[in-house]
Scaffold this motif. Structure first.
Motif, PDB file in Angstrom:
ATOM      1  N   THR A 280      21.207  59.261  48.595  1.00 16.42           N
ATOM      2  CA  THR A 280      22.093  59.299  49.762  1.00 16.42           C
ATOM      3  C   THR A 280      23.514  59.004  49.276  1.00 16.42           C
ATOM      4  N   ALA A 282      27.010  57.643  50.720  1.00 17.19           N
ATOM      5  CA  ALA A 282      27.775  57.075  51.827  1.00 17.19           C
ATOM      6  C   ALA A 282      29.238  57.325  51.514  1.00 17.19           C
ATOM      7  N   ASP A 301      25.671  59.885  54.459  1.00 18.98           N
ATOM      8  CA  ASP A 301      25.971  58.980  55.570  1.00 18.98           C
ATOM      9  C   ASP A 301      27.486  58.871  55.730  1.00 18.98           C
ATOM     10  N   SER A 319      23.068  52.012  55.443  1.00 20.78           N
ATOM     11  CA  SER A 319      22.813  52.755  54.199  1.00 20.78           C
ATOM     12  C   SER A 319      22.185  51.832  53.162  1.00 20.78           C
TER      13      SER A 319
END
Ligand SMILES: NC(=O)C1=CN([C@@H]2O[C@H](COP(=O)(O)OP(=O)(O)OC[C@H]3O[C@@H](n4cnc5c(N)ncnc54)[C@H](O)[C@@H]3O)[C@@H](O)[C@H]2O)[C@@H](O)CC1
Ligand SMILES: [K+]
Length: 512
Positions: A280, A282, A301, A319
């Motif tokens: 992921t 962020a 994110d 997150s």
């Protein structure tokens, strides 16, 4: 792993072999000479002239013994002593005497003899540099310095005995005039000079000859180890046939801002290719779409974003909640928002962490802030970033890379990856690891972002910090070497990232 020693360490291993184990120093010298002679024989015929330049210490002794061995076996050779025969070390004096008795053509060089030496060197197929070795303690000057300048003009090949004369075994610094060798034959172990730039570039190819010093004695005094393929292959995370993505962790990259989505995307690509189960990113709002477009495998994110297009410092909790490792820095920015976000992450996140690029700049002078962390913590500075972290200059860092990398590791209690020619992996305790892979093609924008993602990926998969760092730098360098076959100049970082699986596949072949 290949041990690397400093001068003191080498002397201790020599002394142990000679004084405690009782192998006479002249036996070691004979073996050293034989190794040099064998290397010279590979480079020329016995009818080709070999000129051996010898200094006053045992390095000169090695040279004199080598000249005698070549002469005794019928090879053409001349020994030139660049010292007063009355001031030779004990073993070198024995070799000078033996050379006389064996009828080796030899001369003692004086200032007046320089033109004749120049003439002699033009006829040499190979010049052996046995002027100074591990005993050199200052820059060369006077006659030896003039001889070094002459050696560097010859057309024949130059073979250095142990260390190219003029360089210190302990360091990568060019102290003054130094021999530029085509080959260096060193004894018992690599010395730091053979791996640290720019001095390492004077060594040419380096061969470590076994002269009878036990490997165990060398390993005991080693202050560094060069990583080999098999070492890092053993660090590769195991991928069981019935594995699912949950087994390989979740890397959270905190990276990117408006106009710097590329840095985050490169790190994310490397995170995916390094094998993390989930990745992921962020990031600031404006970076979301470009990252998603470039790395469809990654989730993104969006974080609250300030007017300057970088993160404003809030909203990271969710997150963090799903991560198994976090990497912070590429393209993040240096404003108040990124600063607040980094503080927040350091406050909330107690798991494995990589800090790079802007995160390192934001931490300048505050390394001790990381000291309380107990989870793996890896910093990946280039020399400029390390200098800022420590409040010194990049030139100071480059003069003694091992010492500054170690110092930073002591201050933060983490693992420091000092990037550059032969990237170093340092922790407060234990030997440094030296990465042999990489190419000048890596000196291009984005290469560091790829490394951050890769190391983060291995931390997410549960590797200990030093192994994750070593595997990361090794694969990153190997990927660049592979890419270099098609990109002889700078290698685009996205191509480095693309080559990671191929580099990994090569290593996986070594794993049972
Ligand atoms: N100790 C051992 O058992 C072995 C040593 N070996 C050889 O011995 C070498 C080390 O021998 P040494 O310790 O005698 O050292 P060196 O042969 O490197 O030379 C030391 C001598 O040079 C002088 N010196 C240092 N820097 C100088 C400078 N800038 N200008 C002028 N003179 C300078 C020193 O005062 C000393 O007299 C190794 O590099 C290796 O080649 C090998 O024979 C293998 C075994
Ligand atoms: K030498």
């Amino acid at each position: 792993m290949v041990p690397v020693v400093d001068n003191l360490g080498m002397r201790a291993a020599d002394r142990h072999t000679i004084e405690e184990l009782g192998l006479p120093s002249l036996v070691l010298m004979e073996q050293a000479a034989a190794a040099v002679n064998a290397a010279v024989e590979e480079r020329c015929e016995s009818t080709d002239l070999v000129v051996v330049l010898c200094g006053r210490g045992n390095n000169g002794g090695d040279g004199l013994a080598m000249a005698r061995q070549r002469h005794a076996s019928g090879g053409l050779v001349e020994a030139v002593l660049v010292a007063d025969p009355g001031e030779l070390s004990q073993d070198a004096a024995v070799q000078w005497e033996l050379a006389g008795r064996f009828g080796v053509p030899r001369r003692v060089l004086t200032e007046e003899g320089l033109p004749a030496l120049e003439e002699l060197l033009t006829k040499a197929a190979v010049v052996v540099d046995a002027l100074y070795g591990t005993g050199l303690d200052r820059a060369l000057s006077g006659l030896p310095a003039q001889v070094v300048e002459l050696i560097n003009t010859v057309e024949g090949e130059v073979v250095a005995v142990d260390i190219p004369s003029g360089l210190s075994g302990n360091s990568g610094v060019l102290l003054g005039p130094a021999v530029e060798a085509d080959l260096t034959v060193t004894f018992g172990a690599l010395k730091w000079v053979h791996v640290l730039s720019p001095a390492a570039l004077c060594c040419g190819d380096v061969v470590v000859a076994d002269i009878g010093i036990p490997q165990a004695a060398v390993e005991k005094v080693a202050s560094g180890f060069v990583l080999e393929d098999q070492d890092v292959a053993d660090f590769l995370p195991h991928r069981a046939p019935d594995a699912h993505k949950g087994h390989f962790g979740h890397l959270l990259l905190v990276a990117g801002r408006r106009g710097r989505a590329g840095a985050a995307a490169l790190a994310a690509k490397a995170g995916v290719r390094g094998g993390a189960g989930l990745v992921t990113v962020a990031t600031a709002v404006d970076a979301v779409s470009p990252i998603q477009a470039q790395v469809p495998e990654a989730m993104v994110d969006p974080l609250p974003t300030g007017e300057d297009g970088s993160v404003s410092g809030e909203g990271i909790e969710e997150s963090l909640g799903k991560a198994t490792a976090v990497a912070v820095g590429p393209g993040l920015g240096l404003g108040e928002g990124p600063r607040r976000l980094l503080s927040r992450i350091l406050e909330l996140w107690s798991g494995p962490l990589v800090l790079d690029a802007d995160a390192l700049t934001l931490l300048a002078g505050q390394l001790e802030k990381l000291k309380g962390r107990t989870a793996p913590t890896v910093l990946t500075p280039h020399p400029g970033e390390l200098a800022r972290l420590l409040g010194v200059t990049s030139a100071q860092v480059q003069e003694d890379r091992p010492a500054w990398a170690r110092k930073a590791a002591e201050l933060c209690g983490g693992t420091v990856v000092l990037k550059g020619f032969h990237t170093l992996v340092a922790e407060a305790e234990g030997p440094l690891w030296i990465n042999p892979t990489g190419s000048p093609g890596l000196a291009s924008g984005g290469a560091g972002d790829v490394l951050t993602g890769l190391i983060g990926s291995f931390l997410a998969q549960g590797l200990p910090a030093k192994q994750a760092a070593a595997l990361g730098v090794f694969l990153h360098g190997r990927a660049a070497e592979l890419a270099g076959k098609r990109f002889p100049g700078a290698v685009p970082a996205s191509v480095v990232a693309r080559m990671i699986p191929r580099a990994e596949a090569e290593l996986r072949e070594l794993v049972w």
